[in-house]
Design a protein around this motif. Structure first.
Motif, mmCIF file in Angstrom:
data_model
loop_
_atom_site.group_PDB
_atom_site.id
_atom_site.type_symbol
_atom_site.label_atom_id
_atom_site.label_comp_id
_atom_site.label_asym_id
_atom_site.label_seq_id
_atom_site.Cartn_x
_atom_site.Cartn_y
_atom_site.Cartn_z
ATOM 1 N N GLU A 207 0.807 -1.211 0.000
ATOM 2 C CA GLU A 207 0.000 0.000 0.000
ATOM 3 C C GLU A 207 0.843 1.266 0.000
ATOM 4 O O GLU A 207 0.545 2.226 -0.706
ATOM 5 C CB GLU A 207 -0.946 0.005 1.203
ATOM 6 N N ALA A 208 1.905 1.283 0.802
ATOM 7 C CA ALA A 208 2.737 2.484 0.866
ATOM 8 C C ALA A 208 3.361 2.786 -0.491
ATOM 9 O O ALA A 208 3.374 3.941 -0.948
ATOM 10 C CB ALA A 208 3.822 2.314 1.927
ATOM 11 N N ARG A 211 0.672 4.062 -2.864
ATOM 12 C CA ARG A 211 0.259 5.425 -2.531
ATOM 13 C C ARG A 211 1.240 6.441 -3.092
ATOM 14 O O ARG A 211 0.853 7.452 -3.691
ATOM 15 C CB ARG A 211 0.132 5.591 -1.020
ATOM 16 N N LYS A 215 0.563 9.195 -6.043
ATOM 17 C CA LYS A 215 0.771 10.621 -5.795
ATOM 18 C C LYS A 215 1.674 11.226 -6.868
ATOM 19 O O LYS A 215 1.402 12.324 -7.370
ATOM 20 C CB LYS A 215 1.371 10.845 -4.408
ATOM 21 N N SER A 254 -3.059 16.792 1.876
ATOM 22 C CA SER A 254 -4.233 16.013 2.263
ATOM 23 C C SER A 254 -4.987 15.512 1.030
ATOM 24 O O SER A 254 -5.467 14.368 1.001
ATOM 25 C CB SER A 254 -5.156 16.864 3.135
ATOM 26 N N GLU A 257 -3.116 12.579 -0.514
ATOM 27 C CA GLU A 257 -3.256 11.381 0.308
ATOM 28 C C GLU A 257 -4.629 10.743 0.126
ATOM 29 O O GLU A 257 -4.739 9.515 -0.035
ATOM 30 C CB GLU A 257 -3.027 11.740 1.778
ATOM 31 N N ALA A 258 -5.665 11.559 0.132
ATOM 32 C CA ALA A 258 -7.023 11.022 -0.038
ATOM 33 C C ALA A 258 -7.180 10.370 -1.412
ATOM 34 O O ALA A 258 -7.775 9.297 -1.551
ATOM 35 C CB ALA A 258 -8.045 12.137 0.158
ATOM 36 N N ALA A 260 -4.808 9.075 -3.282
ATOM 37 C CA ALA A 260 -4.019 7.847 -3.326
ATOM 38 C C ALA A 260 -4.718 6.709 -2.592
ATOM 39 O O ALA A 260 -4.736 5.568 -3.056
ATOM 40 C CB ALA A 260 -2.636 8.095 -2.740
ATOM 41 N N ARG A 261 -5.287 7.012 -1.447
ATOM 42 C CA ARG A 261 -5.944 5.962 -0.664
ATOM 43 C C ARG A 261 -7.169 5.398 -1.373
ATOM 44 O O ARG A 261 -7.499 4.224 -1.218
ATOM 45 C CB ARG A 261 -6.312 6.492 0.724
ATOM 46 N N ARG A 262 -7.857 6.243 -2.150
ATOM 47 C CA ARG A 262 -8.998 5.748 -2.908
ATOM 48 C C ARG A 262 -8.563 4.797 -4.030
ATOM 49 O O ARG A 262 -9.310 3.921 -4.448
ATOM 50 C CB ARG A 262 -9.793 6.911 -3.512
ATOM 51 N N VAL A 264 -5.434 2.884 -4.205
ATOM 52 C CA VAL A 264 -4.494 1.782 -3.996
ATOM 53 C C VAL A 264 -5.126 0.399 -3.997
ATOM 54 O O VAL A 264 -4.602 -0.527 -4.613
ATOM 55 C CB VAL A 264 -3.671 1.979 -2.698
ATOM 56 N N ARG A 265 -6.208 0.216 -3.321
ATOM 57 C CA ARG A 265 -6.797 -1.118 -3.242
ATOM 58 C C ARG A 265 -7.642 -1.469 -4.468
ATOM 59 O O ARG A 265 -8.175 -2.575 -4.558
ATOM 60 C CB ARG A 265 -7.644 -1.232 -1.972
#
Length: 374
Positions: A207-208, A211, A215, A254, A257-258, A260-262, A264-265
């Motif tokens: 995940e890291a 992300r 980005k 921010s 980050e948001a 990227a988190r949406r 990654v999975r």
């Protein structure tokens, strides 16, 4: 043919350009509209790296697609006139065979045992689909970003596969800046311990690395002008920050980050690696004795629309002009449009009013056989 997700079984074995083969591979695709009796109203759309085949909503899937504002009844790509197909690229993880797919020989995901992938392989797979559907020649082939490079490969490898072409924010060859960015993205993924040489699962997903890779991509998809206008130096509320002295302080951090988190999975890391590298490898000059212009000159189409954005740093406007000039030298009637959108490479996904207007104008000049009307 109804609006729905379809899967086309490719020839087995499927031979790859750089060696290796795939057994029982498939392409995922969706369709909208009705194929004419003579199969002469088909428009094929090839998306960028991350989107799937779900470009627009339909009766069997009412959820919005990634190009919802462009495709549909009465829209720029009018499904009451055109039979529209969108294909998920070979090597992706959105239904087509890729590194996350099961290897028939082992029963496990291919991972990095997946054969070396090129955009030419993806182009050949697309052509197998068209042949199976009885579409001898497309009315128009539309390629966006990475899909635009695949479209160029398909027109080169399969002469006269289409009468017209819409090229959007793409490139005839990867340039050093784009290669450098994609190289950093791949490195971020591979340096994540959870990547584990391509052997990971849901419980140990890198995940890291993903992300950071995402980005980096998002930063290049928009322009500095938009970043400044949208975020300036706006800071987050202090009570929204962690105790970490290096926690996110600015709104732009921010946002990244948001975003990227949406992502990654929703995407397979190995697929990202393979398609990213395939984009770097693509070079139309290979077909022109080292010359991009000579490679483009081998493409046989009647009419083309080439759209670029002057703030696109990933696929600069100069590359769009090179495509337009090369296709014109090959004998096509070419419309070149340089838009001044502040939204950079992603403009074709967000500035849909202007992109849609150009595509509608272009498609309206084509008769039902894809030839230029008078």
């Amino acid at each position: 043919m109804a609006d729905a997700r379809h899967y086309h079984r490719l020839p087995s074995p499927l031979r790859m350009k750089r060696g290796g083969e795939l057994l029982h591979a498939q392409l995922a695709y969706e369709t909208w509209g009705t194929l004419s009796p003579h199969a002469d109203n088909a428009v094929l759309i090839l998306p960028g790296l991350s989107p799937g085949a779900h470009a627009a909503s339909g009766p069997h899937d009412p959820s919005g697609g990634w190009w919802e504002a462009i495709i549909g009844p009465g829209k720029a790509i009018d499904t009451e006139r055109w039979f529209v197909l969108c294909v998920n690229s070979l090597g992706s993880c959105k239904g087509s065979t890729g590194p996350a797919s099961q290897d028939p020989a082992t029963g496990k995901p291919y991972g990095i045992e997946f054969p070396e992938l090129t955009l030419e392989d993806a182009a050949n797979a697309n052509q197998y689909l068209l042949d199976a559907l009885g579409i001898a020649r497309l009315a128009c082939l539309v390629g966006c970003s990475m899909g635009g490079m695949t479209a160029l490969a398909q027109m080169l490898l399969h002469p006269r596969c289409t009468r017209a072409h819409i090229s959007i924010s793409t490139a005839p060859q990867a340039q050093p800046f784009a290669i450098a960015i994609r190289s950093l993205q791949r490195e971020a993924i591979r340096l994540d311990p959870n990547w584990n040489n391509g052997s990971y699962d849901d419980a140990h997903y890198p995940e890291a690395g993903m992300r950071i890779a995402r980005k980096l991509g998002v930063i290049t998809y928009r322009s500095a002008l938009e970043w400044s206008g949208r975020f300036s130096r706006i800071r987050l509320d202090s009570d929204a920050r962690d105790e970490d002295p290096f926690a996110f302080e600015f709104a732009v951090e921010s946002y990244l980050e948001a975003h990227a988190r949406r992502f990654v999975r929703s995407y397979d890391p190995n697929s990202y690696l393979y398609l990213s590298r395939a984009s770097d490898w693509f070079d139309i000059a290979e077909y022109g004795g080292g010359s991009v212009a000579a490679g483009l000159k081998k493409i046989c189409i009647e009419h083309a629309l080439v759209i670029g954005v002057d703030t696109d740093i990933l696929f600069p406007i100069e590359q769009q002009k090179a495509i337009a000039d090369g296709l014109a030298e090959a004998g096509a009637q070419v419309d070149f449009v340089a838009l001044d959108s502040p939204q950079g490479h992603d403009a074709f996904l967000v500035d849909t009013d202007r992109f849609g207007a150009e595509m509608r104008r272009f498609l309206d000049t084509l008769d039902t056989t894809g030839s230029v009307g008078v």
